[in-house]
Design an enzyme around this catalytic site. Structure first.
Site, short mmCIF file in Angstrom:
data_model
loop_
_atom_site.label_atom_id
_atom_site.label_comp_id
_atom_site.label_asym_id
_atom_site.label_seq_id
_atom_site.Cartn_x
_atom_site.Cartn_y
_atom_site.Cartn_z
N ASP A 8 0.96 -1.35 0.22
CA ASP A 8 -0.17 -0.01 0.05
C ASP A 8 0.83 1.13 0.05
O ASP A 8 2.22 1.06 0.22
CB ASP A 8 -1.08 0.07 1.12
CG ASP A 8 -2.32 0.81 0.78
OD1 ASP A 8 -2.01 1.76 -0.06
OD2 ASP A 8 -3.17 0.54 1.60
C1 BGC Z 1 -5.11 3.28 0.22
C2 BGC Z 1 -5.06 2.20 -1.02
C3 BGC Z 1 -5.14 2.98 -2.36
C4 BGC Z 1 -3.55 3.55 -2.29
C5 BGC Z 1 -3.35 4.23 -3.78
C6 BGC Z 1 -3.76 4.06 -0.06
O1 BGC Z 1 -3.84 5.09 0.67
O2 BGC Z 1 -5.20 2.45 1.24
O3 BGC Z 1 -6.49 1.72 -1.05
O4 BGC Z 1 -5.08 1.86 -3.42
O5 BGC Z 1 -3.57 4.54 -1.37
O6 BGC Z 1 -4.01 5.38 -3.78
#
Ligand code: BGC
Length: 731
Positions: free
Chosen positions: A279
């Site tokens: 993530d």
């Molecule tokens: C979120 C994800 C997301 C990623 C990219 C993160 O903060 O938890 O779900 O895909 O950001 O934007």
């Protein structure tokens, strides 16, 4: 920027059409043999575009230079065929001309916005969910995107957690069905032959954040991990999902970004062949967790555990080279990760044509088409739950002479879309006010806001009361603004915000012919409305076609069929409240004064249980039979539409295993089907529960699940139509 001719090396290395998906592994290996260490590490490095950030930006680097040196393998937050083409051209200037992957958080639609995923879950309709995913995939592919960071499969029990809006609700079986539907919808090639990579996230147990605070610690037993959180992720693997994203949280003291237990399960037990992306910044955050000594150690732990791509923490690009030199990460491990990335690029056909997703004409023709909007309207209508309808207020049989439209959400385009919208700066959703005007051109329609969503100011009440008094019908639109649920949007108090509930009560006094629409990204608490409102529709955030979907239900063109996908608490103190709990030795009882598991000051039951929802018609269940056969447990019945409208009944089958190797929940949904019956029609309905659905993770690991069961057919988890006992053995 001058036009780039597709590099010769990429062509000779690929030498295959997209349709011939032969031996991409070998092709990947032949490229890997040519790569420097830096180039390999570059393939594992994902950076955000310069336009937007969906997390904290850690480094200010010259991305163009990095792209030209082959130090970036994928990017996120770059959208549009023009922008993706531009960056692809830069990447192709690198020595080996390896194309970039573009990923994006397309959570509920790209340009045509669909209901938030929790609302789609409320439809209990697999094909609606799949159709929404397919439209999102087609539009995204046309906008230059290859990889969708969806489905979000975090089964959630705490509505304070803001990200419940992105997920499938509280039930692991339904979440697994949604996982399959979404992966199929996203990953099936469109008529243009373009495919998408889907991404099952967040792996795993992210929604267990203590206190519902986003990113918080998760403390989960092995049984809960396997029985509650992991089933939809396994279903995604079975459906052939191309990627997983790890979660921010820890499990048993180890952050998911380096939790080898999870990745062994994924790669070995589930035989997953795709890639895992971290993530945003989550690899570097292992230092903050107190797990890794420094970012270098974090890189070592993450890659060795099985995390393929580092999204925006720069730990891989900064440290993997030294780690390989020191022997802490083997080149074999590195190659295996690079191979996973290259194989996906082959699968998408990017080595054949790195620009195959970058066609501005197709982009223009594919976004927000009438067809896509029609699908969005259909799915939105299927996501509206009728919670209450007293004295038959709905459906409206004729056009009201006058309508007072009241409430801060009645004419707010941006709020209809909800959170996680790609083109949020350009909100085009149809509001309820607009749709009512369109529906009833001859009615006198007055709009009064009454109050803001989240303020204490009641100065607008009087005008609202006066408008309500004068009108034949009142439509109230209340709820949360788009930014009150979502990532990092946990709320400690999930009551309907501000003075909206007081406004509603004043309006009901002024005019009992009042319909209340509640719009939000989560189940909220609204006990006064529950008690006093004549009619309530729970509308979530319905997207582009929100207003039309509401008028479809209002007029009776659509008979509501959605159901509660996540228990609605009646008090904050009940949270987490969910239907598939264990019995305990002293389950709560309604009467006070005995030693039971009730509260002495508040109810222990939810305001609206899982599976609950009303229809304009009524149904009778007859001749319910339960039997076993070679393929599973069969539950059959005769279902009859006994009311005045055509409509859907959601047939729900729950099981309770009565005793055994470990205790089991009081009810578990194991089959459901939306059955459409015309007024007066009856039909034989049969649902089959394959025996593998009985398996559970107990004190001694996986168990087959044979034994004594209660089988419930219910209108919700709380409303039992019939119950039969049966022993399920010898399968
Ligand atoms: C979120 C994800 C997301 C990623 C990219 C993160 O903060 O938890 O779900 O895909 O950001 O934007």
């Amino acid at each position: 920027m001058k036009k780039i001719i597709i590099p010769l090396l990429a062509l000779t290395l690929s030498g295959n059409t997209f349709a011939q998906q032969k031996d991409y592994g070998q092709k990947a290996d032949s490229i890997i043999a040519l790569m420097t260490l830096d180039e390999k590490i570059g393939q594992l490095n994902m950076l955000t575009g310069n336009w937007e950030a969906t997390g904290p930006v850690l480094q200010d680097v010259n991305k163009s230079e990095m792209l030209k040196k082959g130090l970036v393998g994928s990017m996120l937050n770059v959208k549009g065929s023009k922008n993706t083409r531009q960056l692809q051209e830069l990447a192709l200037q690198a020595r080996l001309h390896i194309p970039l992957l573009f990923g994006q958080d397309v959570i509920h639609g790209y340009r045509t916005v669909f209901p938030i995923p929790l609302a789609q879950a409320a439809s209990f309709d697999r094909s609606a969910v799949k159709d929404a995913a397919a439209v999102a995939a087609r539009e995204s592919a046309a906008a230059g995107i290859h990889w969708l960071f969806s489905p979000m499969l975090d089964v959630a029990r705490d509505p304070r957690w803001g990200r419940v809006m992105e997920g499938p609700g509280e039930d692991p079986y339904m979440a697994s069905e949604i996982a399959r539907a979404m992966v199929e919808g996203y990953q099936s090639a469109g008529p243009d032959g373009l495919k998408m990579m889907a991404c099952a996230k967040h792996f795993a147990a992210y929604s267990g954040a203590i206190g519902g605070r986003d990113y918080n610690t998760v403390d989960v037993s092995m049984q809960t991990l396997h029985n509650l959180y992991l089933p939809p992720f396994k279903a995604a693997a079975e459906a052939g999902v191309a990627s997983y994203m790890c979660s921010f949280n820890e499990i048993n003291g180890v952050p998911s970004s380096a939790n080898k237990y999870l990745y062994d399960l994924l790669y070995k037990d589930w035989n997953f062949k795709g890639l895992v992306v971290s993530d945003w910044g989550s690899i570097g955050e292992m230092v903050v967790h107190g797990y890794s000594k420094d970012r270098k150690m974090a890189a070592e732990q993450a890659l060795n555990a099985g995390v393929t791509i580092d999204m925006e923490s720069y730990c891989y690009i900064d440290h993997l080279k030294a780690l390989v030199a020191e022997g802490k990460v083997t080149e074999e491990t590195l190659n295996a990760a690079v191979r996973r990335v290259l194989i996906q690029k082959y699968e998408l056909g990017l080595f054949d044509d790195p620009f195959r997703y970058c066609d501005p004409k197709r982009e223009k023709a594919s976004l927000l088409t009438d067809e896509n909007r029609a699908t969005a309207r259909e799915v939105a209508g299927k996501s509206i739950i009728m919670l209450k309808n007293e004295a038959g207020l709905l459906p409206l049989r004729k056009a009201p002479a006058s309508i007072a439209v009241i409430g801060p959400l009645a004419d707010s385009k941006r709020d209809m879309d909800g959170n996680w919208v790609i083109l949020s700066h350009d909100a085009i959703a149809v509001t309820v006010l607009e749709a009512l005007k369109e529906e009833y051109p001859k009615s006198r329609i007055e709009y009064v806001k009454g109050c803001d969503v989240n303020s204490t100011d009641k100065s607008g009440f009087q005008a609202a009361i006066e408008a309500a008094r004068k009108a034949e019908l009142v439509v109230l639109a209340l709820g949360e603004t788009w930014d009150m649920s979502g990532e990092a949007k946990s709320r400690g108090d999930i009551h309907l915000p501000g003075v909206q509930e007081e406004l509603a009560q004043a309006v009901y006094q002024a005019n009992p012919r009042s319909l209340t629409l509640l719009m939000a990204g989560r189940p909220m608490i609204f006990n006064a409305i529950k008690e006093q409102a004549p009619a309530v529709l729970y509308c979530w955030w319905l997207g582009t076609e929100a207003g039309h979907a509401v008028t479809d239900v209002l007029t009776g063109r659509r008979n509501p069929s959605a159901r509660v996908p996540m228990s609605f608490p009646s008090h904050l103190g009940q949270i987490p409240v969910y239907y598939n709990h264990k019995n305990s030795g002293r389950p709560p009882v309604d009467q006070a004064g005995n030693y039971s598991g009730r509260y002495i000051d508040i109810d222990y039951k939810p305001a609206y249980p899982f599976g609950y929802g009303l229809s304009y018609t009524t149904f009778a269940y007859d001749n319910i039979q339960v039997s076993t056969a070679s393929d599973g447990l069969h539950v059959s019945m005769t279902l009859r539409n006994t009311g005045d409208y055509d409509g859907n009944e959601l047939v729900q089958v729950y099981l309770q295993k009565l005793w055994g190797e470990s205790t089991r929940p009081v009810k578990e949904l194991k089959a459901y089907e939306q059955v459409f019956l015309k007024k007066g029609e009856s039909r034989q309905v049969e649902l089959t529960i394959p025996y593998k659905e009985l398996a559970y993770y107990g004190q001694n690991g996986w168990q087959k699940g044979d034994g004594d069961y209660k089988v419930y057919v219910g209108r919700s988890a709380a409303e039992v139509v019939d119950m039969k006992e049966i022993s399920i053995v010898n399968f």
